[in-house]
Design a protein around this motif. Structure first.
Motif, short mmCIF file in Angstrom:
data_model
loop_
_atom_site.label_atom_id
_atom_site.label_comp_id
_atom_site.label_asym_id
_atom_site.label_seq_id
_atom_site.Cartn_x
_atom_site.Cartn_y
_atom_site.Cartn_z
N GLY A 191 -6.68 2.57 -1.88
CA GLY A 191 -6.18 1.22 -0.99
C GLY A 191 -6.00 0.01 -1.40
N ASP A 192 -6.16 -0.38 -2.68
CA ASP A 192 -5.98 -1.48 -3.40
C ASP A 192 -4.51 -1.82 -3.35
OD1 ASP A 192 -8.69 -1.93 -3.21
OD2 ASP A 192 -9.00 -1.68 -5.58
N LEU A 193 -4.22 -2.85 -3.31
CA LEU A 193 -2.94 -3.32 -3.68
C LEU A 193 -2.76 -3.70 -5.14
CD1 LEU A 193 -1.87 -5.55 -0.64
CD2 LEU A 193 -1.10 -3.26 -1.16
N VAL A 194 -1.60 -3.36 -5.69
CA VAL A 194 -1.08 -3.68 -7.04
C VAL A 194 -1.10 -5.19 -7.29
CG1 VAL A 194 0.38 -3.40 -9.00
CG2 VAL A 194 -0.30 -1.41 -7.72
N PRO A 195 -1.97 -5.90 -8.14
CA PRO A 195 -1.65 -7.12 -8.19
C PRO A 195 -0.28 -8.00 -8.52
CG PRO A 195 -2.95 -6.76 -10.01
CD PRO A 195 -2.67 -5.37 -9.29
N MET A 196 0.71 -7.93 -7.71
CA MET A 196 2.00 -8.44 -7.97
C MET A 196 2.43 -9.29 -6.62
SD MET A 196 4.17 -4.73 -7.74
CE MET A 196 5.63 -5.66 -8.32
N ALA A 197 3.36 -10.43 -6.94
CA ALA A 197 3.68 -11.21 -5.92
C ALA A 197 5.05 -10.60 -5.51
CB ALA A 197 4.00 -12.30 -6.38
N GLY A 198 5.13 -10.84 -4.21
CA GLY A 198 6.62 -10.75 -3.50
C GLY A 198 6.87 -9.07 -3.19
N ALA A 203 -2.31 1.56 -4.17
CA ALA A 203 -2.95 2.70 -4.54
C ALA A 203 -3.33 3.56 -3.64
CB ALA A 203 -4.22 2.19 -5.52
N VAL A 204 -3.10 5.00 -3.87
CA VAL A 204 -3.45 6.01 -3.09
C VAL A 204 -4.22 7.11 -4.03
CG1 VAL A 204 -2.90 7.97 -1.48
CG2 VAL A 204 -1.42 5.84 -1.71
N TRP A 205 -5.36 7.24 -3.92
CA TRP A 205 -6.43 8.01 -4.73
C TRP A 205 -6.03 9.42 -4.53
CZ3 TRP A 205 -12.10 9.06 -4.70
CH2 TRP A 205 -12.69 9.74 -5.65
N THR A 206 -5.66 10.18 -5.72
CA THR A 206 -5.32 11.69 -5.37
C THR A 206 -6.01 12.35 -6.44
OG1 THR A 206 -3.39 11.34 -6.45
CG2 THR A 206 -3.29 11.55 -4.17
N ARG A 258 -3.65 14.92 2.30
CA ARG A 258 -3.39 13.49 2.54
C ARG A 258 -1.98 13.02 2.31
NH1 ARG A 258 -6.56 8.51 -0.37
NH2 ARG A 258 -5.82 6.53 0.94
N VAL A 259 -1.54 13.58 0.93
CA VAL A 259 -0.05 13.03 0.61
C VAL A 259 0.85 13.84 1.52
CG1 VAL A 259 1.48 13.54 -1.19
CG2 VAL A 259 -0.67 12.57 -1.75
#
Length: 365
Positions: A191-198, A203-206, A258-259
């Motif tokens: 569920g985390d967002l990749v640290p990038m702007a714009g 992330a989807v853990w599989t 899930r996917v």
């Protein structure tokens, strides 16, 4: 983008990467392509491997490019990655981040070199970090896990077969002798967002193919980068190894469920070609593994109380067992994963040998 008709080889999916599929059938390298949402796909060659290439993805943001799965660490692979960046109008100086869906060398191999050249961070799931070769070597030493030869012996392989499979691995090598792969700077939980702007890239853990495998969702363009978790026609290897901490096949089947919910997203896999139809494809994969479980149960019943190696030898593979070669490692691990899953379901049971004799399996009915 207009999709091809349903792929005749894979019921229920529509081919989006038509040039990729044509190249796959022709056994050539597909082109670098600009995709919906402004992403780019760059095929990076894999040496002497039937998969032939990894589809690396360039994800542009406001502050630079995030590279997903830069590919195998060879000179040809590096040159191809640089050429792909150039076609996208970029250089290594524009790369701010690298995400490894998992740490197999055809995905994570070039991460270290790309980080050195660009100064970018490297990200992966915490469970994947723990499977880096250098970390596994330390953990195996601390926990007295069996070597490759020991694992084969416990599985029931004969000594001549063990010698054939293990000799190139140089089991005497220490952790320092082995090629260390890039450690992560950033850990991505589910569920985390990749640290990038714009841009949002989630992330989807599989888990399943590996313990920390990640898919990456781009919700605005409705894209799902599936890594090796879901491919259009190949079934990824799901293996049980000495360091496996959970049920690999059970986790994989849960991840497929899930996917499958991302059916309205384009699937951008790490091999073969882009497609649409994640619900149908994940259903077919679940059915495949259930059929495989039924075959394993039948083989065990027919053999009585076989070793894992004996079960693997009697299963159906894409080529005769004698011609599988070093891939017998993966075949054995996948057989173990299915047996483990069936033991957890109560259909089979392990019988551990004494004094280092092979582990055997039996029916419970």
């Amino acid at each position: 983008m207009t999709a091809d008709p349903t792929d005749p080889g894979v019921p229920g999916i529509s081919v989006l990467g038509t040039a990729q599929r044509a190249a796959w059938l022709d056994r050539t390298l597909p082109p670098v392509e600009r995709l919906p949402g402004g992403l780019w796909s760059v095929p990076v060659p894999i040496p002497d491997n039937p998969l032939r290439y990894t589809l690396c993805y360039l994800v542009p943001g406001d502050d630079g490019i995030v590279v997903v799965d830069p590919g195998w660490n060879t000179r040809e692979g590096w040159d191809t990655l640089l050429a792909g960046l150039a076609e996208a109008g970029a250089t290594t100086a524009d790369v701010t981040g690298i995400v490894a869906t998992h740490v197999h060398p055809d995905h994570h191999g070039l991460s270290g070199r790309l980080r050195e050249e660009s100064g970018a961070w490297v990200a992966m799931h915490p469970a994947e970090r723990d499977t880096l070769p250098q970390r596994i070597a330390v953990a195996a030493s601390r926990n007295s896990l069996p070597t490759a030869g020991g694992w084969l012996r416990l599985s029931g392989a004969e000594e001549d077969e063990i010698a054939e499979l293990v000799s190139p691995l140089d089991e005497s090598a220490t952790a320092d002798d082995r090629a260390a792969m890039a450690e992560p700077d950033v850990l991505l939980e589910d569920g985390d967002l990749v640290p990038m702007a714009g841009r949002r890239l989630r992330a989807v853990w599989t888990p399943g193919h590996t313990p920390g495998h990640l898919c990456l969702q781009e919700p605005d363009a409705r894209l799902l980068l599936t890594g090796d978790h879901v491919l259009p026609r190949i079934t990824p290897n799901i293996g049980l190894y000495p360091n496996s901490a959970d049920s690999p096949l059970g986790r994989f089947l849960e991840s497929l469920e899930r996917v499958g919910e991302y059916d309205d997203h384009d699937a951008l896999p790490a091999h073969e070609y882009r497609f649409r139809g994640l619900a149908a494809r994940t259903r077919l994969l679940r059915e495949h593994h259930e059929e495989r479980c039924r075959e394993v149960v039948a083989v065990v019943a027919g053999l009585g109380e076989p070793t894992v190696w004996e079960v693997a030898r009697h299963l159906t593979w894409s080529r005769p067992w004698e011609r599988i070669g070093r891939m017998r490692f993966g075949a054995l691990a996948e057989t173990g994963a299915h047996i483990d899953h069936l033991v957890r379901r109560g259909e089979l049971a392990w019988r551990h040998g004494e004094n280092g004799s092979p582990i055997r399996v039996r029916s419970t009915t």
